[in-house]
Design a protein around this motif. Structure first.
Motif, PDB file in Angstrom:
ATOM      1  N   THR A   1    -106.404   7.915  -3.202  1.00  0.00           N
ATOM      2  CA  THR A   1    -107.701   7.755  -3.011  1.00  0.00           C
ATOM      3  C   THR A   1    -108.655   8.991  -2.631  1.00  0.00           C
ATOM      4  N   GLY A   2    -107.989   9.965  -2.826  1.00  0.00           N
ATOM      5  CA  GLY A   2    -108.837  11.398  -2.406  1.00  0.00           C
ATOM      6  C   GLY A   2    -107.795  12.209  -1.368  1.00  0.00           C
ATOM      7  N   PRO A   3    -108.376  13.360  -0.938  1.00  0.00           N
ATOM      8  CA  PRO A   3    -107.536  14.342  -0.353  1.00  0.00           C
ATOM      9  C   PRO A   3    -107.136  13.695   1.071  1.00  0.00           C
ATOM     10  N   LEU A   4    -105.908  14.241   1.449  1.00  0.00           N
ATOM     11  CA  LEU A   4    -105.180  13.659   2.603  1.00  0.00           C
ATOM     12  C   LEU A   4    -106.096  14.237   3.882  1.00  0.00           C
ATOM     13  N   HIS A   5    -106.256  13.516   5.028  1.00  0.00           N
ATOM     14  CA  HIS A   5    -106.850  14.087   6.114  1.00  0.00           C
ATOM     15  C   HIS A   5    -105.760  13.935   7.319  1.00  0.00           C
ATOM     16  N   LEU A   6    -106.025  14.211   8.386  1.00  0.00           N
ATOM     17  CA  LEU A   6    -105.353  14.638   9.591  1.00  0.00           C
ATOM     18  C   LEU A   6    -104.734  13.189   9.991  1.00  0.00           C
ATOM     19  N   GLY A   7    -105.517  12.036   9.804  1.00  0.00           N
ATOM     20  CA  GLY A   7    -105.119  10.751   9.908  1.00  0.00           C
ATOM     21  C   GLY A   7    -103.879  10.499   9.353  1.00  0.00           C
ATOM     22  N   ASN A   8    -103.846  10.716   7.818  1.00  0.00           N
ATOM     23  CA  ASN A   8    -102.857  10.689   7.049  1.00  0.00           C
ATOM     24  C   ASN A   8    -101.684  11.334   7.160  1.00  0.00           C
ATOM     25  N   LEU A   9    -101.808  12.771   7.979  1.00  0.00           N
ATOM     26  CA  LEU A   9    -100.828  13.548   8.140  1.00  0.00           C
ATOM     27  C   LEU A   9    -100.142  12.903   9.393  1.00  0.00           C
ATOM     28  N   HIS A  10    -100.606  12.553  10.356  1.00  0.00           N
ATOM     29  CA  HIS A  10     -99.995  12.389  11.521  1.00  0.00           C
ATOM     30  C   HIS A  10     -99.483  10.812  11.559  1.00  0.00           C
ATOM     31  N   GLY A  11    -100.338   9.814  10.899  1.00  0.00           N
ATOM     32  CA  GLY A  11    -100.101   8.548  10.726  1.00  0.00           C
ATOM     33  C   GLY A  11     -98.842   8.201   9.605  1.00  0.00           C
ATOM     34  N   ALA A  12     -98.461   9.235   8.713  1.00  0.00           N
ATOM     35  CA  ALA A  12     -97.445   9.098   7.704  1.00  0.00           C
ATOM     36  C   ALA A  12     -96.638  10.308   7.328  1.00  0.00           C
TER      37      ALA A  12
ATOM     38  N   LEU B   1     -91.789   1.284  11.550  1.00  0.00           N
ATOM     39  CA  LEU B   1     -93.016   1.533  11.883  1.00  0.00           C
ATOM     40  C   LEU B   1     -93.317   2.944  12.440  1.00  0.00           C
ATOM     41  N   THR B   2     -94.559   3.631  12.063  1.00  0.00           N
ATOM     42  CA  THR B   2     -94.674   4.708  12.253  1.00  0.00           C
ATOM     43  C   THR B   2     -95.556   5.134  13.505  1.00  0.00           C
ATOM     44  N   LYS B   3     -95.206   5.854  14.511  1.00  0.00           N
ATOM     45  CA  LYS B   3     -95.900   5.987  15.840  1.00  0.00           C
ATOM     46  C   LYS B   3     -96.900   6.827  15.414  1.00  0.00           C
ATOM     47  N   THR B   4     -98.408   6.363  15.748  1.00  0.00           N
ATOM     48  CA  THR B   4     -99.387   7.163  15.459  1.00  0.00           C
ATOM     49  C   THR B   4    -100.182   7.816  16.681  1.00  0.00           C
ATOM     50  N   PRO B   5    -100.340   9.066  16.869  1.00  0.00           N
ATOM     51  CA  PRO B   5    -101.359   9.411  17.853  1.00  0.00           C
ATOM     52  C   PRO B   5    -102.843   9.079  17.619  1.00  0.00           C
ATOM     53  N   LYS B   6    -103.541   8.680  18.834  1.00  0.00           N
ATOM     54  CA  LYS B   6    -104.624   8.025  18.440  1.00  0.00           C
ATOM     55  C   LYS B   6    -105.702   9.122  18.373  1.00  0.00           C
ATOM     56  N   ILE B   7    -105.530   9.727  17.265  1.00  0.00           N
ATOM     57  CA  ILE B   7    -106.762  10.577  16.870  1.00  0.00           C
ATOM     58  C   ILE B   7    -107.863   9.932  15.865  1.00  0.00           C
ATOM     59  N   LEU B   8    -109.042  10.134  16.210  1.00  0.00           N
ATOM     60  CA  LEU B   8    -109.815   9.421  15.454  1.00  0.00           C
ATOM     61  C   LEU B   8    -110.958  10.449  14.796  1.00  0.00           C
ATOM     62  N   GLY B   9    -111.787   9.974  13.907  1.00  0.00           N
ATOM     63  CA  GLY B   9    -112.542  10.920  13.009  1.00  0.00           C
ATOM     64  C   GLY B   9    -113.734  11.559  14.204  1.00  0.00           C
ATOM     65  N   PHE B  10    -114.373  12.463  13.714  1.00  0.00           N
ATOM     66  CA  PHE B  10    -115.355  13.133  14.717  1.00  0.00           C
ATOM     67  C   PHE B  10    -116.352  12.172  15.123  1.00  0.00           C
TER      68      PHE B  10
END
Ligand code: TRP
Ligand code: SF4
Length: 328
Positions: A14-25, A183-192
Motif C-alpha cells: 500500500t506504499g512505503p513502509l514506516h516506523l509503525g510497520n518496522l516495529h509492528g512487523a 502475535l507481534t509485540k508492538t511498542p506504542k509509537i504513534l504518528g506525529f
C-alpha cells in the motif's frame, strides 16, 4: 539436523513502509529468520480487494516494498520472498476453499464489519472484499506453516483460516496443519499527530526518510499535551517522543531525559532534537542499503524471481495433493 519449522506472513503493497510497520512487523520477521524457515510475500491481490479502482501504483509499490524489506534486513539467503500474484496456485486454492466456506463466517468477521464502516468512501460491497479471508487462508495453508506472525488486527483472519483448514481436512482428508497466530509485540509509537501511524493519515515517518525530513517531522510531534510551556514539568510516560527515545536513544541518556523532563530541566525542542538525531543515525544503514538496491534494480528483480520459484515449488506440490484429494 532437524528441519526448521515454517512460518509465513504477508503485507499488502500500500506504499512505503514506516516506523509503525518496522516495529509492528518487520523487525519481528527479521529476527524470525534465524530460527524458522520463513516465507514472506507481497499480497498484491489483497490490495485489490479495497483498491480495485486504481491499480496504477501496484507494481511500483510491490517493488518498493521488497526494497524496504531487503534494506531493513530480510535476506534472500534466509527467507523466501515472493509475490502473491505470481503464484497462480493461490487463485486455484482460493476458488476451491470458497466452495466450502460458509458465508456467515465471512459476514461476522470483525475486520470486514469495521472496514465497511471506516472506508465508507469506497464501494466495498464486492464478492472479493467479503472473500478477503478466504484468499488469506489459501495464502497461508498452501505452505503448511505452523505459525503466522501478525499484528492483533489479523487474528480474526488466522482464526477463519484455521476453521477453513479444519473443514477441508474433515471433508477431504487430513493435509493442512491448523496455523497459529504468532502475535507481534508492538511498542506504542504513534504518528506525529498522536494518532496511529498510518500512511493515509499523513503522519508517518518512513524508513526511506532523509535526516532533514525526519527532523521536520519530529519537530511537529505532539509531546505531553499537558506541558504547555518550557517551565512546566512534563510526563514522559504520556509523551510519544519519549516512546521513540526508548527505542532509539541510549539507555542512560533516556533515563536522564526522563528525570529532567519531570522537573522542567529540559525543553521539548531540545529533547526532540536529540531523538531526531538518534533516529536518523539508526535509519542510516537502512537508507544506505536502499541506495544500493535502487542503483541495482536487476538484483532486486532476481531476488523476487528466485523467491517466486522457491514458493511455486511448494505451491505446486500442495495443489497436486489437493487435486488428488478432491479427485479433480
Ligand atoms: N491481511 C494481511 C494484512 O492486511 C495481509 C495478508 C494477506 C497476510 N495474506 C496473508 C498476512 C497471509 C499473513 C498471512 O496485513
Ligand atoms: Fe516529551 Fe521530551 Fe518534552 Fe518531556 S521533554 S514532554 S519527554 S518531548
Amino acid at each position: 539436523m532437524t528441519e526448521k519449522k515454517r512460518i509465513l506472513s504477508g503485507m499488502r503493497p500500500t506504499g512505503p513502509l514506516h516506523l509503525g510497520n518496522l516495529h509492528g512487523a518487520l523487525m519481528n520477521w527479521i529476527q524470525m529468520q534465524e530460527e524458522y524457515d520463513c516465507f514472506y510475500f507481497i499480497a498484491d491481490w489483497h490490495a485489490l480487494t479495497s483498491d480495485y479502482e486504481n491499480t496504477s501504483m501496484l507494481a511500483e509499490y510491490t517493488k518498493e516494498m521488497i526494497i524496504d524489506w531487503l534494506s531493513a534486513g530480510l535476506s534472500p539467503d534466509k527467507s523466501t520472498m515472493f509475490v502473491q500474484s505470481q503464484i497462480k496456485e493461490h487463485a486455484e486454492l482460493f476458488l476451491l476453499l470458497s466452495m466450502i466456506t460458509p458465508v456467515p463466517w465471512l459476514e461476522r468477521n470483525p475486520t470486514y464489519k469495521d472496514q465497511i464502516i471506516q472506508l465508507s468512501n469506497k464501494d466495498l460491497s464486492t464478492f472479493g472484499f467479503l472473500g478477503y479471508p478466504v484468499l488469506q487462508a489459501a495464502d497461508i495453508i498452501m505452505y503448511k506453516p505452523f505459525g503466522v506472525p501478525v499484528g492483533i488486527d489479523q487474528v480474526p483472519h488466522v482464526e477463519i483460516t484455521r476453521e477453513i483448514a479444519r473443514r477441508f481436512n474433515f471433508l477431504y482428508g487430513q493435509i493442512f496443519p491448523e496455523p497459529e497466530a504468532i502475535l507481534t509485540k508492538t511498542p506504542k509509537i504513534l504518528g506525529f499527530d498522536r494518532r496511529k501511524m498510518s500512511k493515509s493519515y499523513n503522519n508517518a515517518i518512513f524508513l526511506s526518510d532523509a535526516p532533514d525530513a525526519i527532523s521536520s517531522k519530529v519537530s511537529l510531534m505532539i509531546t505531553d499535551p499537558q506541558r504547555a510551556r518550557k517551565k512546566d514539568p512534563g510526563d514522559p510516560e504520556v509523551c510519544n517522543v519519549f516512546e521513540f527515545h526508548k527505542i532509539y536513544t541510549d539507555g542512560s541518556i533516556t533515563a536522564d531525559i526522563n528525570a529532567k523532563c519531570r522537573i522542567a530541566g529540559i525543553g521539548c525542542v531540545e529533547c526532540k532534537k536529540i531523538m531526531a538525531q538518534n533516529l536518523a543515525v539508526s535509519l542510516e544503514p537502512i537508507r544506505e542499503k536502499r541506495k544500493y538496491y535502487e542503483a541495482n534494480p536487476k538484483i532486486v528483480d532476481d531476488i523476487i524471481a528466485d523467491g517466486n520459484i522457491r514458493a511455486r515449488k511448494v505451491a505446486v506440490k500442495t495443489m497436486e495433493e489437493v487435486r488428488n484429494l478432491l479427485k479433480i
